[in-house]
Design an enzyme around this catalytic site. Structure first.
Site, PDB file in Angstrom:
ATOM      1  N   ASN A   1      -5.888   2.558   0.918  1.00 14.29           N
ATOM      2  CA  ASN A   1      -4.986   1.441   1.126  1.00 14.29           C
ATOM      3  C   ASN A   1      -4.977   0.580  -0.131  1.00 14.29           C
ATOM      4  O   ASN A   1      -6.021   0.293  -0.706  1.00 14.29           O
ATOM      5  CB  ASN A   1      -5.451   0.577   2.302  1.00 14.29           C
ATOM      6  CG  ASN A   1      -5.213   1.239   3.635  1.00 14.29           C
ATOM      7  OD1 ASN A   1      -4.586   2.279   3.720  1.00 14.29           O
ATOM      8  ND2 ASN A   1      -5.720   0.626   4.680  1.00 14.29           N
TER       9      ASN A   1
ATOM     10  N   GLU B   1      -3.912  -2.942  -0.818  1.00 19.17           N
ATOM     11  CA  GLU B   1      -3.473  -4.132  -0.089  1.00 19.17           C
ATOM     12  C   GLU B   1      -3.075  -5.241  -1.044  1.00 19.17           C
ATOM     13  O   GLU B   1      -3.369  -5.201  -2.232  1.00 19.17           O
ATOM     14  CB  GLU B   1      -4.583  -4.569   0.864  1.00 19.17           C
ATOM     15  CG  GLU B   1      -4.864  -3.470   1.871  1.00 19.17           C
ATOM     16  CD  GLU B   1      -6.004  -3.799   2.824  1.00 19.17           C
ATOM     17  OE1 GLU B   1      -6.712  -4.792   2.601  1.00 19.17           O
ATOM     18  OE2 GLU B   1      -6.174  -3.043   3.788  1.00 19.17           O
TER      19      GLU B   1
ATOM     20  N   CYS C   1      -0.152   1.991   2.306  1.00 20.40           N
ATOM     21  CA  CYS C   1      -1.178   2.748   3.014  1.00 20.40           C
ATOM     22  C   CYS C   1      -1.726   3.881   2.138  1.00 20.40           C
ATOM     23  O   CYS C   1      -1.054   4.369   1.228  1.00 20.40           O
ATOM     24  CB  CYS C   1      -0.606   3.367   4.283  1.00 20.40           C
ATOM     25  SG  CYS C   1       0.058   2.181   5.457  1.00 20.40           S
TER      26      CYS C   1
ATOM     27  N   GLU D   1      -2.084   6.961   2.880  1.00 20.67           N
ATOM     28  CA  GLU D   1      -1.297   8.186   2.961  1.00 20.67           C
ATOM     29  C   GLU D   1      -0.190   8.185   1.909  1.00 20.67           C
ATOM     30  O   GLU D   1       0.015   9.163   1.192  1.00 20.67           O
ATOM     31  CB  GLU D   1      -0.672   8.329   4.354  1.00 20.67           C
ATOM     32  CG  GLU D   1      -1.685   8.450   5.472  1.00 20.67           C
ATOM     33  CD  GLU D   1      -2.066   7.111   6.102  1.00 20.67           C
ATOM     34  OE1 GLU D   1      -2.148   6.089   5.371  1.00 20.67           O
ATOM     35  OE2 GLU D   1      -2.296   7.079   7.322  1.00 20.67           O
TER      36      GLU D   1
ATOM     37  N   CYS E   1       0.794   5.375  10.146  1.00 13.46           N
ATOM     38  CA  CYS E   1       1.808   4.437  10.639  1.00 13.46           C
ATOM     39  C   CYS E   1       3.196   5.093  10.552  1.00 13.46           C
ATOM     40  O   CYS E   1       3.364   6.156   9.950  1.00 13.46           O
ATOM     41  CB  CYS E   1       1.765   3.134   9.846  1.00 13.46           C
ATOM     42  SG  CYS E   1       2.510   3.226   8.202  1.00 13.46           S
TER      43      CYS E   1
ATOM     44  N   CYS F   1       4.499   5.793   6.948  1.00  9.61           N
ATOM     45  CA  CYS F   1       3.879   6.967   6.309  1.00  9.61           C
ATOM     46  C   CYS F   1       4.422   8.261   6.912  1.00  9.61           C
ATOM     47  O   CYS F   1       4.652   9.236   6.204  1.00  9.61           O
ATOM     48  CB  CYS F   1       2.364   6.896   6.437  1.00  9.61           C
ATOM     49  SG  CYS F   1       1.638   5.613   5.394  1.00  9.61           S
TER      50      CYS F   1
HETATM   51 ZN   LIG Z   1       1.015   3.948   6.714  1.00  6.54          ZN
END
Ligand SMILES: [Zn+2]
Length: 132
Positions: A41, A43, A52, A54, A86, A89
């Site tokens: 991640n 952020e 993210c 991914e 999510c 992704c």
């Molecule tokens: Zn995601």
């Protein structure tokens, strides 16, 4: 792939998830050889600008010329639940086909495997743009 506990490159903003994610490129067919990318991640204090793990892994692979994928493993330290990607992704993965195997793991090492088509049924992909 590193475990979630080994991959601590997330910024300390907000999220309690550290999610390594990796892909393997498909071999043959004129594509590049199999390889693995890892992501975490990324952020941001402005939460909506975070990315993210991914998508970080996918973008790393794409930036190095790898556009064919066959699997992704996702790990986190979120306890007794399997980590899942999510919606954003899932859609980014969909851009590169429906045939991904997605390994959803728990910190105890157990996992289940889902196809991207199972995680994102009735999806919209790049081939749909050609139908207009
Ligand atoms: Zn995601």
């Amino acid at each position: 792939m590193h475990s979630a506990g080994e991959l601590h490159r997330t910024s300390p903003v907000g999220s309690r998830h550290r999610i390594p994610a990796g892909e393997e490129g498909k071999e043959g067919g004129g594509g590049k050889t199999a390889r693995r990318e890892e992501g975490c991640n990324v952020e941001n204090a402005c939460y909506s600008l975070g990315v993210c793990a991914e998508r970080t892994a996918i973008q790393k692979a794409i930036s190095e010329g790898h556009t064919r994928f066959r699997a992704m493993a996702i790990a986190s330290d979120m306890g007794t639940d399997f980590i899942v990607p999510c919606g954003a992704c899932r859609q980014v993965m969909r851009e590169f086909g429906k045939d991904w195997d997605v390994y959803l793991t728990k910190p105890d090492g157990t996992y289940i495997v889902k196809t991207l088509d199972e995680l994102l049924p009735l999806s919209f992909g790049p081939e749909d743009l050609k139908k207009v």
